[in-house]
Each structure stands twice: as structure tokens, then as C-alpha cells.
Design an enzyme around this catalytic site. Structure first.
Site, PDB file in Angstrom:
ATOM      1  CG  HIS A   1       5.231 -11.318 -12.830  1.00 53.81           C
ATOM      2  ND1 HIS A   1       3.963 -10.942 -12.446  1.00 53.81           N
ATOM      3  CD2 HIS A   1       6.036 -11.000 -11.778  1.00 53.81           C
ATOM      4  CE1 HIS A   1       4.002 -10.430 -11.241  1.00 53.81           C
ATOM      5  NE2 HIS A   1       5.243 -10.454 -10.809  1.00 53.81           N
TER       6      HIS A   1
ATOM      7  CG  ASP B   1      16.190   2.439 -31.070  1.00 52.95           C
ATOM      8  OD1 ASP B   1      15.154   2.415 -30.400  1.00 52.95           O
ATOM      9  OD2 ASP B   1      17.300   2.723 -30.610  1.00 52.95           O
ATOM     10  CG  LEU B   2       8.911   1.836 -31.039  1.00 55.93           C
ATOM     11  CD1 LEU B   2       8.601   3.275 -31.436  1.00 55.93           C
ATOM     12  CD2 LEU B   2       7.744   0.929 -31.403  1.00 55.93           C
TER      13      LEU B   2
ATOM     14  NE  ARG C   1      16.149  -4.473 -22.619  1.00 53.92           N
ATOM     15  CZ  ARG C   1      17.298  -3.779 -22.567  1.00 53.92           C
ATOM     16  NH1 ARG C   1      17.390  -2.726 -21.784  1.00 53.92           N
ATOM     17  NH2 ARG C   1      18.334  -4.162 -23.287  1.00 53.92           N
TER      18      ARG C   1
ATOM     19  CB  ALA D   1      -0.938  -0.014   1.211  1.00 52.92           C
TER      20      ALA D   1
END
Length: 517
Positions: A244, A402-403, A373, A23
Site C-alpha cells: 500500500h 481546504d478541498l 488525507r 468475500a
């Protein structure tokens, strides 16, 4: 896409465990982030609930402490945010505490026909079942929507997950349950769907005919750091891989949903996970970290309350297979661990070698690789082959398209997920059948590792290293070949390649042999 939902009027969010770390460090800062973005209705209220006895001012100090006020305007918004908040102590325990909470909710809803109540369970799993029963009995909104928000872990294996669901079933409908996996709130993870289904150039090659293997890595540079007792009972697989990592895998491999609605998205994720075979021990490397080479960082067994004979896996590399038409034969290389040489969440999609490679006699061609990434330095990078500019030679080299997300304001994952829950949007929540399918993948391996008669000992690796000995050979056996490093300078995206080259040993990119057909 479905029409956007709005937060209903007269909505109250109750945070159970309001004095805990989750929290303090995540939930209150995320809610203040929504305040800053003017996304909370004027009558929205927050109620903290915990066993601690504290004054209203003490509770507000918990809320204020992690928030960095960057401008005078933020200070004004913080005071406005604090006016939404109040605290109820549950120190008496049992029904008395739940009745006190109910009285506060009723006070906040005086004069309103309906009141929507959301309950965020920022609590230890050991007390979860009793708390949700008390909430349903005493605090459920009979005139308005009620929702319960659950943090992982959702059980520790398939059967315990089903037991948890059986405890929820009499009290909460599936549409009232929000299972939070904070990776589903990350910007790049959400963009996987647009990347795949919003770009025709990728749709045609997103299959076993064109892809050689796929890696997903979630690594941390820090160790257990005072949480050794907790982590010893969980391990890397339960902590990161079953939830995950598996959720990222599902988004990466699912078929196109009919829409971006929660029902359609969750159905396709559950369907592809059902096609995945259970992970077998022979296809894994299990490790546990020792002291760093300089002796400054402790071994996992040096953590407080971790037994000397602990077999807890602080590292796992595993290979999985999805046996459907799209992915049959493709190895999915999955890696997670603590106390490694860097913190990184990354997807690498290695495409098969070009069938035209033979005509380039001066230099072998590198295989194309797409790197997604997730954190840190979010971005998407596609390695393509091109000639090196030269008057005298015709050498080929890999270059990155490259973005990057540099300079963009990216919302925090908990801001995204809390806003979803407030609106009632379950598209980024984990549905019950998804959870069941995920546990089916990992439970056989977990039971094997937990079996004392199996005498499985994790491989040791130094704190801050690349991982256990033999990891490179293990990964190499499932990959095609190493991509050739670029010979171009920093003016062609060299900063990313330099970063990649420095961490190459920690990612799953190594020389490999051909994958059998």
C-alpha cells in the site's frame, strides 16, 4: 486518457474462498454496489466456490448479511443481485471439485459462442499455487477471455514473489493477471495523478528544489485482534509498507506518463521504484506494542498463538531515498503501525522555507505544507502564509486552503477494482516489474530483521500511544522545521487544524534540522 472499456457480454466472476471474510465483508458488498449503480450487464453471473458444503439459500444468506438496505428499492435490487449468484462446493477437493466448477460454468454458458471467466483468488497464499493450476487446467475459457485476480500478499520477499510469478507464467499471460492492492482503488489515491499533472501550479514545484521532505503514514488504532498468528508471520512492513505505502509513493513521485493507459502508468511506477535505494536498518525504527497504559488493551504477545519471544514488528518508521534527478536528496518518511492513537492514512508534503522570510520581521514564516488525507475524512489541504486580520499588529499565520470530499458519494475501493477487472482495465493493477522493484526496496531490511543472529529487538510502545520512544527525534533529524500553528479561529478551517493539532504527535511533524544539500 484511453477510451473507457465496457464489461463484455456473457461474463462470469468466480469467487474462490466465497465463504471467507474477504468475500463476505468486501467482495459481495462491492459487487452489490455495482448492481445498485446499474453497472453490471443483464447476463453477468457470479459463482461462489469454497470447500464448505452449503445450500443455495445458505450461500445467499452470506451475501445478504453484510448489506444494509437503506430503502425498499435497495431490497428489490438485492433480490435481483441474488438471482445472478450460485454456489459450487469444492468439498471433494482436487480435480473432482474443479470439474464440478467447470460443469457449472458450462451450464451458465449454454447457447453462447463465447464465455468470459474471471477468477478472484480470495484464498490463503499457502493454497494459491495449486488452485491457479487447477483453474487453468479445468476452467480456463477457450472461447473468450480468462483473467485471474490475486490478493496480496504477493510472496513474502523478492525470491518468493518471483517463485509465485514462475508458477503463474506457464498458465497465465501478464495481461490476464490482476494483482489487487485495494489502496489503488481509493478515490484520493487515484486523484494524485490529476492533482499532479492536471494543475500547472504544482508541476513546477514538484521536485527537490522546492520540497524539503515527504511523509506517508498508514496507521491503525486497532491491534492484531485475533489475527496475531497471521500477523506474527507478516509484520507491518509486509502487511502495509511493501504494498500500500509503496504504491502511494510511486504515484506521488513517478514522471508524467504518456497516457493513463495501464501500460504507460505501470511503466512509470516501475521506473521510479527502480530509482529508490533499498531501505537500511540504520534508517528505521522498529516497534512492537505492549499493553495500554490502563491495562485494558492487550500486548501483541498476549494474542493467541503469538510466542513470548516474538520479534514481529507491529510498527515501522523508515526513511527512503529516490536517487533520480527530480528527487535526489529528498528524504521520504514512511510510517506504518498497529495499536497507535488513531487510524489515519495521510501524505504530507513539506515545502522548503520561503526565501523571502527575512522581510517578515514580526513573525517567522511557516513552511508551506500540503496534506493529502486518504482516510478518514478525505481531502486535500494546503497550508499557506497570510496576515492575521488586526488593526494593531502585523502577525503572520498559516491558513488552510481546504478541498474536502464531505458530501460526495465516494465508491468503495473494491467496487473500483472489481469493475476494472471486469472491463479488463489494468491501470490500477500492480504489474510484475512493479512488484519486483518494490520487493527490491524492502527485502534487504526484511532479511536483516528475520535473521535470528542479528538479535534485533523491536522497541516497545504502549497500545494507543504515538509509537516507540525516540520516534520524534528520529523524524526530526530528517525534517526542516516545525510549521507554525495557525492563530486564526474556527471560521477559517479551524476544524481541520484542531483535528491536526490533537494528532500532531502521531503524525511525522516535529521540530527539525536542515537537511544536508
Amino acid at each position: 486518457m484511453s477510451a473507457p472499456l465496457e464489461i463484455q457480454e456473457n461474463t462470469i466472476l468466480v469467487i474462490l474462498g466465497a465463504s471467507g471474510d474477504l468475500a463476505k465483508k468486501k467482495l459481495f458488498p462491492a459487487l452489490f454496489g455495482l448492481e445498485r449503480r446499474c453497472l453490471l450487464p443483464t447476463d453477468f453471473k457470479i459463482v461462489g466456490f469454497a470447500p464448505d458444503e452449503m445450500t443455495h439459500d445458505n450461500f445467499l444468506s452470506i451475501i445478504r448479511s453484510p448489506i444494509n438496505l437503506e430503502s425498499p428499492r435497495f431490497a428489490e435490487q438485492l433480490e435481483q443481485f441474488c438471482q445472478r449468484c450460485s454456489y459450487v462446493s469444492g468439498h471433494e477437493g482436487g480435480e473432482k471439485s474443479f470439474r464440478a466448477l467447470r460443469r457449472r460454468l458450462e451450464q451458465l454458458g449454454t447457447g453462447k459462442k463465447e464465455q468470459n471467466r474471471l477468477f478472484y483468488m480470495a484464498l490463503p497464499p499457502s493454497i494459491f499455487t495449486g488452485m491457479q493450476e487447477g483453474l487453468r487446467k479445468h476452467c480456463y475459457s477457450e472461447r473468450g477471455a480468462s483473467r485471474i485476480i490475486i490478493e496480496k500478499p504477493f510472496g513474502h520477499d523478492l525470491e518468493s514473489s518471483r517463485e509465485l510469478q514462475r508458477a503463474l507464467d506457464p498458465n497465465w499471460r501478464e495481461d490476464e493477471i490482476f494483482r489487487v492492492d485495494h489502496y489503488l482503488g481509493k478515490e484520493v489515491v487515484n486523484n494524485l495523478l490529476v492533482l499532479r499533472f492536471g494543475n500547472e501550479i504544482f508541476g513546477a514545484i514538484w521536485n527537490a528544489r522546492h520540497i524539503d521532505n515527504i511523509e506517508i503514514s498508514i496507521t491503525e488504532s486497532g491491534g492484531a485482534e485475533g489475527r496475531g498468528s497471521y500477523f506474527n508471520g507478516v509484520g507491518a512492513i509486509r502487511d502495509v509498507m511493501q504494498n500500500h505505502l509503496t504504491q502511494i509513493l510511486a504515484l506521488l513521485t513517478m514522471e508524467r506518463p504518456r497516457s493513463f493507459s495501464a501500460e504507460d502508468l505501470c511503466a512509470e511506477k516501475a521506473r521510479v521504484l527502480d530509482w529508490m535505494l533499498p531501505i537500511e536498518y540504520v534508517n528505521t525504527i522498529i516497534g512492537q506494542y505492549e499493553k495500554s497504559e490502563d491495562g485494558e488493551k492487550p500486548a501483541f504477545k498476549d494474542e493467541e498463538d503469538v510466542p513470548n519471544d516474538s520479534r514481529c514488528a507491529t510498527f515501522c518508521a523508515a526513511v527512503g531515498h529516490i536517487e533520480n534527478e527530480r528527487w535526489a536528496g529528498i528524504p521520504f518518511l514512511l510510517k506504518a503501525g498497529k495499536a497507535l492513537n488513531e487510524s489515519l492514512t495521510e501524505i504530507k508534503i513539506h515545502f522548503k522555507p520561503s526565501t523571502n522570510a527575512a522581510i517578515f520581521t514580526t513573525d517567522p514564516l511557516a513552511s508551506n505544507t500540503m496534506t493529502i488525507r486518504v482516510q478518514p475524512s478525505e481531502g486535500v489541504f494546503l497550508s499557506i502564509n497570510t496576515f492575521v486580520p488586526s488593526l494593531t499588529t502585523q502577525k503572520t499565520s498559516a491558513m488552510d486552503l481546504d478541498l474536502t470530499y464531505h458530501g460526495r458519494e465516494i465508491p468503495e475501493a473494491y467496487e473500483v477494482l472489481l469493475l476494472d477487472a471486469l472491463k479488463g482495465d489494468k491501470a490500477r493493477s500492480v504489474r510484475g516489474d512493479e512488484l519486483d522493484a518494490s520487493w527490491k526496496i524492502w527485502t534487504p531490511l526484511l532479511h536483516f530483521l528475520d535473521d535470528e543472529n542479528a538479535e534485533v529487538r523491536p522497541r516497545e510502545y504502549a497500545y494507543g500511544s504515538n509509537g516507540p520512544e525516540g520516534l520524534g527525534e528520529f523524524i526530526a533529524s530528517y525534517q526542516n522545521r516545525k510549521s507554525k500553528a495557525s492563530e486564526w479561529g474556527s471560521d477559517t478551517g479551524g476544524s481541520f487544524r484542531e483535528e491536526t493539532s490533537q494528532t500532531a504527535n502521531s503524525s511525522l511533524t516535529t521540530n527539525t534540522k536542515d537537511v544536508p544539500p
